[in-house]
Design a protein around this motif. Structure first.
Motif, PDB file in Angstrom:
ATOM      1  N   ILE A   1      14.786  33.265  -9.210  1.00  0.00           N
ATOM      2  CA  ILE A   1      15.894  32.633  -9.621  1.00  0.00           C
ATOM      3  C   ILE A   1      16.810  31.481  -8.680  1.00  0.00           C
ATOM      4  O   ILE A   1      17.101  30.190  -8.969  1.00  0.00           O
ATOM      5  N   PHE A   2      16.901  32.769  -7.935  1.00  0.00           N
ATOM      6  CA  PHE A   2      18.282  31.723  -6.667  1.00  0.00           C
ATOM      7  C   PHE A   2      17.322  31.532  -5.877  1.00  0.00           C
ATOM      8  O   PHE A   2      17.989  30.279  -4.932  1.00  0.00           O
ATOM      9  N   SER A   3      16.006  31.331  -5.425  1.00  0.00           N
ATOM     10  CA  SER A   3      15.482  29.154  -4.738  1.00  0.00           C
ATOM     11  C   SER A   3      14.908  28.313  -5.507  1.00  0.00           C
ATOM     12  O   SER A   3      15.698  27.579  -5.370  1.00  0.00           O
ATOM     13  N   ILE A   4      15.212  28.523  -6.975  1.00  0.00           N
ATOM     14  CA  ILE A   4      15.347  27.147  -7.463  1.00  0.00           C
ATOM     15  C   ILE A   4      17.008  26.977  -7.526  1.00  0.00           C
ATOM     16  O   ILE A   4      17.374  25.829  -6.978  1.00  0.00           O
ATOM     17  N   ALA A   5      18.072  28.207  -7.679  1.00  0.00           N
ATOM     18  CA  ALA A   5      19.018  27.588  -7.270  1.00  0.00           C
ATOM     19  C   ALA A   5      20.096  27.187  -6.569  1.00  0.00           C
ATOM     20  O   ALA A   5      20.424  25.831  -6.038  1.00  0.00           O
ATOM     21  N   ALA A   6      19.123  27.450  -4.987  1.00  0.00           N
ATOM     22  CA  ALA A   6      19.438  27.057  -3.949  1.00  0.00           C
ATOM     23  C   ALA A   6      19.194  25.948  -3.276  1.00  0.00           C
ATOM     24  O   ALA A   6      19.123  25.165  -3.155  1.00  0.00           O
ATOM     25  N   VAL A   7      17.935  25.435  -4.266  1.00  0.00           N
ATOM     26  CA  VAL A   7      17.147  23.819  -3.750  1.00  0.00           C
ATOM     27  C   VAL A   7      17.876  22.765  -4.811  1.00  0.00           C
ATOM     28  O   VAL A   7      18.507  22.028  -4.079  1.00  0.00           O
ATOM     29  N   ILE A   8      17.952  22.867  -6.047  1.00  0.00           N
ATOM     30  CA  ILE A   8      19.468  22.194  -6.206  1.00  0.00           C
ATOM     31  C   ILE A   8      21.041  22.632  -5.829  1.00  0.00           C
ATOM     32  O   ILE A   8      21.781  21.223  -5.700  1.00  0.00           O
ATOM     33  N   CYS A   9      21.344  23.783  -5.739  1.00  0.00           N
ATOM     34  CA  CYS A   9      22.820  23.648  -6.141  1.00  0.00           C
ATOM     35  C   CYS A   9      23.250  23.242  -4.098  1.00  0.00           C
ATOM     36  O   CYS A   9      24.284  22.714  -3.955  1.00  0.00           O
ATOM     37  N   ILE A  10      22.202  23.663  -3.265  1.00  0.00           N
ATOM     38  CA  ILE A  10      22.496  23.087  -2.310  1.00  0.00           C
ATOM     39  C   ILE A  10      22.345  21.545  -1.207  1.00  0.00           C
ATOM     40  O   ILE A  10      23.370  20.660  -1.021  1.00  0.00           O
ATOM     41  N   PHE A  11      21.628  21.175  -2.576  1.00  0.00           N
ATOM     42  CA  PHE A  11      21.326  19.408  -2.269  1.00  0.00           C
ATOM     43  C   PHE A  11      21.807  18.982  -2.572  1.00  0.00           C
ATOM     44  O   PHE A  11      21.643  17.523  -3.091  1.00  0.00           O
ATOM     45  N   LEU A  12      22.405  19.403  -3.756  1.00  0.00           N
ATOM     46  CA  LEU A  12      22.907  17.897  -5.045  1.00  0.00           C
ATOM     47  C   LEU A  12      24.405  18.400  -4.884  1.00  0.00           C
ATOM     48  O   LEU A  12      25.447  17.949  -5.028  1.00  0.00           O
ATOM     49  N   VAL A  13      24.711  19.738  -5.454  1.00  0.00           N
ATOM     50  CA  VAL A  13      26.500  20.752  -6.057  1.00  0.00           C
ATOM     51  C   VAL A  13      27.030  20.235  -4.953  1.00  0.00           C
ATOM     52  O   VAL A  13      28.038  19.579  -4.465  1.00  0.00           O
ATOM     53  N   LEU A  14      26.664  21.050  -3.484  1.00  0.00           N
ATOM     54  CA  LEU A  14      27.016  21.630  -2.270  1.00  0.00           C
ATOM     55  C   LEU A  14      27.866  20.122  -1.526  1.00  0.00           C
ATOM     56  O   LEU A  14      28.998  19.172  -1.532  1.00  0.00           O
ATOM     57  N   PRO A  15      26.861  18.840  -1.468  1.00  0.00           N
ATOM     58  CA  PRO A  15      27.384  17.732  -1.187  1.00  0.00           C
ATOM     59  C   PRO A  15      28.810  17.021  -2.052  1.00  0.00           C
ATOM     60  O   PRO A  15      29.440  16.120  -1.396  1.00  0.00           O
ATOM     61  N   LEU A  16      29.025  17.564  -3.534  1.00  0.00           N
ATOM     62  CA  LEU A  16      29.087  16.909  -4.203  1.00  0.00           C
ATOM     63  C   LEU A  16      30.871  17.450  -3.759  1.00  0.00           C
ATOM     64  O   LEU A  16      32.178  17.083  -3.567  1.00  0.00           O
ATOM     65  N   ASN A  17      30.764  18.530  -3.801  1.00  0.00           N
ATOM     66  CA  ASN A  17      32.002  19.633  -3.660  1.00  0.00           C
ATOM     67  C   ASN A  17      32.552  19.100  -1.880  1.00  0.00           C
ATOM     68  O   ASN A  17      33.763  18.967  -2.231  1.00  0.00           O
ATOM     69  N   TYR A  18      31.888  19.184  -1.211  1.00  0.00           N
ATOM     70  CA  TYR A  18      32.792  18.799   0.119  1.00  0.00           C
ATOM     71  C   TYR A  18      33.165  17.899   0.089  1.00  0.00           C
ATOM     72  O   TYR A  18      34.330  17.374   1.167  1.00  0.00           O
ATOM     73  N   TYR A  19      32.881  16.112  -0.539  1.00  0.00           N
ATOM     74  CA  TYR A  19      33.565  14.972  -0.403  1.00  0.00           C
ATOM     75  C   TYR A  19      33.494  14.692  -1.793  1.00  0.00           C
ATOM     76  O   TYR A  19      33.349  13.787  -2.142  1.00  0.00           O
ATOM     77  N   GLY A  20      34.067  16.086  -2.987  1.00  0.00           N
ATOM     78  CA  GLY A  20      34.830  16.118  -3.935  1.00  0.00           C
ATOM     79  C   GLY A  20      36.336  15.083  -3.990  1.00  0.00           C
ATOM     80  O   GLY A  20      36.969  14.416  -4.716  1.00  0.00           O
ATOM     81  N   GLN A  21      36.906  14.983  -2.614  1.00  0.00           N
ATOM     82  CA  GLN A  21      38.199  14.232  -2.547  1.00  0.00           C
ATOM     83  C   GLN A  21      38.164  13.795  -1.365  1.00  0.00           C
ATOM     84  O   GLN A  21      37.509  13.882  -0.724  1.00  0.00           O
ATOM     85  N   GLU A  22      39.336  11.945  -1.203  1.00  0.00           N
ATOM     86  CA  GLU A  22      39.382  11.469  -0.255  1.00  0.00           C
ATOM     87  C   GLU A  22      40.291  12.224   0.685  1.00  0.00           C
ATOM     88  O   GLU A  22      41.339  12.534   0.600  1.00  0.00           O
TER      89      GLU A  22
END
Length: 753
Positions: free
Chosen positions: A97-118
């Motif tokens: 389950i956390f392999s699935i979560a890592a693939v989705i969150c690292i490549f999709l969610v993490l960049p959005l969090n990092y560049y979430g604000q100017e």
């Protein structure tokens, strides 16, 4: 905390893990401490390893990792039982389950969090961990759709994997029940709260009750006695001395029938009579002995039935109009019986449960002191204000990184080591009738304790919530958690490193057993017997630890995805370490038949729902009503899925189906095994372990055993101790010790002529 502090903590833990694992691969090759790392194998083989010295002993190797990886599930089942397989399945489920979560969150969610604000980003090592969390996403951002999508994928994947795991383990449990050899516990019922009557003993009351109301299925019974093993040895020795004291030196030993004080059985025992003694004196002595034994009976007994189905029906049916009398439960397995709790009056159990519950709550609140101290270390500014003399020291980069990134989780982990023994004590006081039940109860207590203190208390006391009353408005709890969890992501990251990675290294090293071995060999100068070193798997400590990390993974997956690689590393390493420990170290004396999996399933569902509620609060704070609206059906569907699994699979873990029981009874009757099973039942539940089962084969008040095969030893003389021991007609180790004690006492008290 910034990335540099996180890397400092990771570097310390990685170095510690590599060092301990390398040291383990060397130590396990040393014959002098082989009992520490191969206790299970030596307990079965009963041989000592004597290998000639070679240089390979001093070279680290990864052979144990390869062996642990190549071991099949069938081998784990044969070695560790179904509980070991269930524990390994927990790790496999977590990895998936956390392999699935890592693939989705690292490549999709993490960049959005990092560049979430100017904003102008710093150099990566100087970046704060907050910029990698959902707290860095600005309100009303369209990127929150990605977080909602990731939450749906993780929740749906977890439910699908949970369903197939529950179904597979339920099948394995049924196969375990049907395929195992005839189990005495399937034919036995534990009866407690037997009503006392001045006209008859407890044993007679049990026989009369079950012959009247279960005449067609009742086979026999065996009483439970209050006296412990040592007390019984001393009383037996004293009685033998009193008999010897009144006789002359020239005596003969004659066989007699007396009951086994611990098992309620007749035994090939004996009594010393003088040449002038009459049978009247013998009867008086036996009557006094029977009376003293009956006085030690407690209001509990094992009742044996002719079929499995009859035992299950009797255990589940109310025996009396007063529910507090004649209370019946299916008996635990013989090695699983917790004898010291069987004599607890049944009316006390509810008081004990309330008392242990209150004690556990008080202990949880007392534990807030170290948790508050730990959280103070994570807040560097508050720490400098509280202790001004530390300002100069804390300004140093390495010291500040060490204090904020490593020390808090280490201190909390050290305090948590006292929790499992305390909870095990509470579970024993509760009155559990089985050792596995005590361990399962302790597992649940440790689980609740760790989830509350490690997650909720740290979240609510280490953020802006500390200035608010967190529980003043229950409807605002999702919002409060949504604000607090992202701010504590750094602490949870370091906690996974220290309590996860480092604890696995200490587990494989067996530090406590290793220190005890070295202390015995070099300080006490004792030669250890490796075949006697046996440990049982500590499910009550390891299952809550794995489930806590699962909770952190689900709740932080979309909020702080950076935790997922560290969690995956922990689960992969745990998979190898625990398989190695099951193969080599831990021995299975009893098991629950997979009873830990419902606890795992319920905790995983709780973690999923908690993660969804926190995400619901986050979406509300970030002003994304559409994402919040889509999260509500996900919570409802998860709860409905849990209810379906509870109706479909959970009854299999609570009781055995009548269809399976009747089929097993038919098979035993067809192959002629039923009579042999009936003969072995009384000997299975013997309160003291004997060298011969003959003492307990007639373990109820109705059976008699012929004593004609007992020979007559030579005349006993005060000085002849050792020659006599080889000729005494003893049937068990209990009587051997009693006779030794009696002979020593006899020589001391008899005047020499």
């Amino acid at each position: 905390m910034n990335i540099a502090a996180l890397l400092t903590s990771a570097g310390i833990n990685i170095g510690l893990c590599v060092l301990l694992l390398s040291l383990y691969s060397v130590l396990r090759k040393q014959p002098s401490i082989v009992g520490v790392y191969f206790g299970r194998r030596l307990a079965q083989v009963r041989t000592k390893r004597q290998d000639p010295f070679c240089f390979d002993r001093l070279v680290p190797s990864a052979s144990w990792i390869v062996k642990a990886w190549e071991t099949t599930e069938e081998e784990i089942l044969a070695i560790g039982g179904l509980d070991a397989v269930v524990f390994v399945r927990i790790l496999v489920f977590s990895i998936r389950i956390f392999s699935i979560a890592a693939v989705i969150c690292i490549f999709l969610v993490l960049p959005l969090n990092y560049y979430g604000q100017e904003m102008h980003h710093k150099h990566i090592p100087s970046e704060s961990l907050d910029v990698f969390t959902i707290g860095n996403v600005k309100a009303g951002s369209k990127g929150l759709w990605a977080h909602c999508l990731a939450l749906y994928v993780i929740s749906c994947s977890a439910c699908v994997l949970l369903y197939f795991e529950y179904k597979s383990i339920a099948k394995m449990r049924l196969a375990h029940i049907k395929g195992s050899p005839p189990n005495p516990s399937h034919f036995s019922v534990l009866v407690r709260s037997i009503p006392w009557s001045p006209k008859e003993s407890y044993s007679e009351a049990v026989r009369n009750f079950f012959t009247n109301y279960h005449a067609s299925s009742y086979l026999s019974h065996q009483m439970v006695y209050r006296s412990g093993t040592i007390q019984k040895l001393m009383s037996d020795a004293e009685k033998m001395y009193q008999m010897l004291k009144s006789t002359s030196i020239e005596q003969n030993c004659k066989p007699s029938l007396i009951r086994c004080g611990l098992c309620g059985a007749t035994a090939n025992s004996f009594k010393i009579l003088s040449n002038e003694a009459e049978s009247v004196e013998e009867k008086n002595d036996l009557g006094a002995l029977d009376l003293s034994i009956s006085e030690k009976e407690c209001a509990a007994a094992f009742v044996f039935f002719k079929t499995r189905y009859a035992a299950v029906v009797t255990a589940q049916v109310l025996q009396s109009s007063n529910p507090m009398l004649w209370v019946t439960d299916l008996a635990p397995e013989p090695h699983d019986v917790y004898w010291s709790n069987l004599c607890i009056p049944y009316r006390q159990l509810w008081i004990r449960r309330i008392a242990t519950l209150l004690a556990a709550i008080v202990f949880m609140f007392l534990f807030l002191i170290p948790v508050t101290f730990v959280q103070g270390l994570t807040q560097l500014d508050q720490l400098q204000q509280t202790f001004p003399f530390l300002k100069g020291l804390l300004k140093k980069t390495f010291v500040s990184q060490l204090v904020t990134g490593y020390l808090p989780s280490v201190i909390l982990m050290l305090f948590l080591y006292i929790v499992p023994p305390v909870m095990m004590l509470f579970s024993a006081v509760e009155g559990s009738i089985s050792r596995s039940g005590r361990k399962k109860s302790a597992c649940c207590k440790v689980l609740y304790f760790t989830i509350w203190n490690v997650f909720f208390v740290n979240v609510l006391s280490g953020s802006v919530i500390s200035q608010l009353n967190a529980l003043s408005s229950p409807k605002d709890i999702p919002t409060q958690l949504a604000r607090a969890v992202p701010t504590q992501a750094s602490f949870f990251l370091t906690y996974v490193l220290t309590s996860g990675w480092a604890s696995l290294s200490s587990e494989v090293m067996q530090l406590f057993a290793l220190l005890c071995n070295l202390f015995n060999r070099f300080i006490l100068r004792k030669k250890d017997d490796p075949s006697n070193v046996t440990l049982s798997f500590p499910y009550h400590t390891e299952v809550p630890k794995v489930l806590l990390f699962g909770l952190l993974g689900f709740t932080c997956s979309i909020l702080a995805p950076l935790i997922l690689p560290f969690l995956l590393t922990y689960f992969f390493l745990a998979y190898l370490v625990y398989r190695n420990q099951i193969l080599n170290v831990y021995i299975t004396k009893y098991e629950t038949g997979g009873q830990f999996w419902p606890v795992v399933h319920n905790t995983t569902i709780f973690s999923l729902v908690l993660a969804q509620i926190i995400a619901l609060g986050v979406f509300g704070l970030k002003q994304s009503p559409i994402a919040s609206g889509f999260t509500i059906p996900l919570v409802i569907c998860t709860l409905l899925f849990n209810e379906y699994c509870r109706q479909r699979f959970h009854p299999i873990f609570k009781s055995i189906a009548a269809q399976d029981l009747i089929e097993m009874d038919w098979q035993d009757e067809q192959f002629g095994r039923m009579e042999e099973i009936h003969q072995q039942l009384p000997a299975a539940y013997c309160q003291v372990t004997l060298t011969s089962n003959d003492l307990c084969k007639c373990g109820h008040s109705d059976h008699k055993q012929d004593a004609d095969n007992v020979g007559e030893p030579e005349a006993m003389k005060p000085g002849l101790i050792h020659p006599m021991l080889g000729k005494l007609p003893l049937s068990g180790i209990r009587e051997v010790i009693a006779w030794l004690f009696m002979l020593v006492t006899f020589q001391e008290k008899t005047p020499h002529k």
